[in-house]
Scaffold this active site. Structure first.
Site, PDB file in Angstrom:
ATOM      1  N   ASP A  53       0.861  -1.177   0.000  1.00  0.00           N
ATOM      2  CA  ASP A  53       0.000   0.000   0.000  1.00  0.00           C
ATOM      3  C   ASP A  53       0.898   1.228   0.000  1.00  0.00           C
ATOM      4  O   ASP A  53       1.628   1.471   0.966  1.00  0.00           O
ATOM      5  CB  ASP A  53      -0.892  -0.025   1.248  1.00  0.00           C
ATOM      6  CG  ASP A  53      -1.836   1.170   1.331  1.00  0.00           C
ATOM      7  OD1 ASP A  53      -1.700   2.114   0.528  1.00  0.00           O
ATOM      8  OD2 ASP A  53      -2.715   1.158   2.215  1.00  0.00           O
ATOM      9  N   VAL A  54       0.854   2.015  -1.077  1.00  0.00           N
ATOM     10  CA  VAL A  54       1.784   3.139  -1.198  1.00  0.00           C
ATOM     11  C   VAL A  54       1.534   4.233  -0.167  1.00  0.00           C
ATOM     12  O   VAL A  54       2.378   5.126   0.014  1.00  0.00           O
ATOM     13  CB  VAL A  54       1.767   3.750  -2.613  1.00  0.00           C
ATOM     14  CG1 VAL A  54       2.279   2.753  -3.635  1.00  0.00           C
ATOM     15  CG2 VAL A  54       0.389   4.283  -2.979  1.00  0.00           C
ATOM     16  N   ASN A  80       3.467   5.709 -10.256  1.00  0.00           N
ATOM     17  CA  ASN A  80       2.286   5.672 -11.110  1.00  0.00           C
ATOM     18  C   ASN A  80       0.959   5.500 -10.376  1.00  0.00           C
ATOM     19  O   ASN A  80      -0.089   5.872 -10.892  1.00  0.00           O
ATOM     20  CB  ASN A  80       2.475   4.525 -12.122  1.00  0.00           C
ATOM     21  CG  ASN A  80       1.200   4.169 -12.846  1.00  0.00           C
ATOM     22  OD1 ASN A  80       0.714   4.924 -13.677  1.00  0.00           O
ATOM     23  ND2 ASN A  80       0.640   3.003 -12.526  1.00  0.00           N
ATOM     24  N   SER A 135      -0.621  14.121 -15.303  1.00  0.00           N
ATOM     25  CA  SER A 135      -1.838  14.016 -16.113  1.00  0.00           C
ATOM     26  C   SER A 135      -1.971  15.323 -16.855  1.00  0.00           C
ATOM     27  O   SER A 135      -1.418  16.343 -16.429  1.00  0.00           O
ATOM     28  CB  SER A 135      -3.070  13.806 -15.212  1.00  0.00           C
ATOM     29  OG  SER A 135      -4.271  13.988 -15.931  1.00  0.00           O
ATOM     30  N   TYR A 148      -9.020  15.580  -7.942  1.00  0.00           N
ATOM     31  CA  TYR A 148      -8.049  14.937  -8.825  1.00  0.00           C
ATOM     32  C   TYR A 148      -7.091  15.966  -9.421  1.00  0.00           C
ATOM     33  O   TYR A 148      -5.865  15.754  -9.439  1.00  0.00           O
ATOM     34  CB  TYR A 148      -8.786  14.190  -9.941  1.00  0.00           C
ATOM     35  CG  TYR A 148      -7.886  13.409 -10.861  1.00  0.00           C
ATOM     36  CD1 TYR A 148      -7.384  12.170 -10.483  1.00  0.00           C
ATOM     37  CD2 TYR A 148      -7.525  13.908 -12.114  1.00  0.00           C
ATOM     38  CE1 TYR A 148      -6.546  11.448 -11.318  1.00  0.00           C
ATOM     39  CE2 TYR A 148      -6.697  13.192 -12.961  1.00  0.00           C
ATOM     40  CZ  TYR A 148      -6.204  11.964 -12.559  1.00  0.00           C
ATOM     41  OH  TYR A 148      -5.378  11.256 -13.396  1.00  0.00           O
ATOM     42  N   LYS A 152      -2.933  16.307  -9.014  1.00  0.00           N
ATOM     43  CA  LYS A 152      -1.964  16.258 -10.111  1.00  0.00           C
ATOM     44  C   LYS A 152      -1.131  17.536 -10.197  1.00  0.00           C
ATOM     45  O   LYS A 152       0.022  17.502 -10.633  1.00  0.00           O
ATOM     46  CB  LYS A 152      -2.687  15.972 -11.428  1.00  0.00           C
ATOM     47  CG  LYS A 152      -3.278  14.555 -11.476  1.00  0.00           C
ATOM     48  CD  LYS A 152      -2.226  13.492 -11.179  1.00  0.00           C
ATOM     49  CE  LYS A 152      -2.756  12.081 -11.280  1.00  0.00           C
ATOM     50  NZ  LYS A 152      -1.713  11.064 -11.012  1.00  0.00           N
TER      51      LYS A 152
END
Length: 243
Positions: A53-54, A80, A135, A148, A152
């Site tokens: 789990d990052v 990623n 992104s 989101y 990013k």
């Protein structure tokens, strides 16, 4: 042979990129929350399956340590892993959902980059490359994507700072900004998604393999050269002129 750790390797861009690196003869470490998809990505290759789990720094440290010990050197990391939310006005997003997205997209990326940086700084020979998955939303938002898009934009700040801080240690850092690669996450594009003018429209998509080959190109450069930012997108997607 060179080595790379890829987060979010169980599906989508992560899986496609892992396959590209495996086919190119790299040693590949696969990080993701679930073991079964990672094993599917690994297939019959010698890739290291590293369930992790990052957002958990102890998990990340353990996975990176295992890979580094196995290979003896870490050459690259593709940062990623990420999640998204269904488009909605900001006041309709729950704080819990926003926190969950930011924990993965921002803190997960920071924790991964931090661990990679520490290994690359201390190993012999010193150095390596970190590639962050940004992104096109790091530049121009979609409707209803506040959480989101903010995440990013944070990745861009991380990329710039790691690139600067890594110079004395031969650590290069770049960012790939992806637009409409056809993955499970992007299937909605083929059915119609909200546009800035309030309409709903189908958007062009591209083969995710073209993203994977772009990451491979970035990672294959000598450390004396760096792709700082690369935008790879479906040619006709409504990005240029969005909004």
């Amino acid at each position: 042979m060179p080595s790379i750790i890829i987060t979010g390797a169980g599906s989508g861009v992560g899986r496609a990129t892992a396959l590209a690196f495996q086919n190119a003869g790299w040693d590949v470490g696969l990080i993701g929350r679930r073991q079964a998809p990672l094993e599917e990505t690994a297939g019959e290759s010698n890739a290291l399956v590293l369930p992790c789990d990052v957002t958990n720094e102890a998990d990340v440290e353990k996975a990176f340590h295992k890979a580094h010990q196995h290979w003896g050197h870490l050459d690259a990391v593709f940062n990623n892993a990420g999640v998204s939310l269904k488009g909605a006005p900001l006041d309709e997003l729950s704080v819990a959902d926003i926190r969950g997205l930011l924990d993965v997209n921002v803190m997960g990326a920071f924790i991964t980059a931090r661990e990679a940086f520490g290994i690359m700084r201390k190993q012999t020979p010193q150095g390596g490359r970190i590639i962050n998955n940004g992104s096109v939303s790091a530049y121009v938002p979609r409707w209803g994507s506040a959480a989101y898009t903010a995440s990013k934009h944070a990745i861009t700040g991380l990329t710039r700072t790691v690139s600067l801080d890594g110079r004395p240690f031969n650590i290069a850092c770049g960012q790939i900004d992806i637009g409409n690669a056809l993955t499970d996450m992007a299937q909605a594009m083929t059915q119609g998604v909200p546009q800035a003018d309030g309409s709903v429209a189908v958007e062009p998509v591209m083969d995710v393999k073209d993203v994977a080959s772009s990451v491979l190109h970035m990672a294959s450069l000598p450390l004396e050269a760096n792709v700082q930012f690369m935008t790879v997108m479906a040619s006709a997607m409504p990005y240029i002129g969005r909004g």
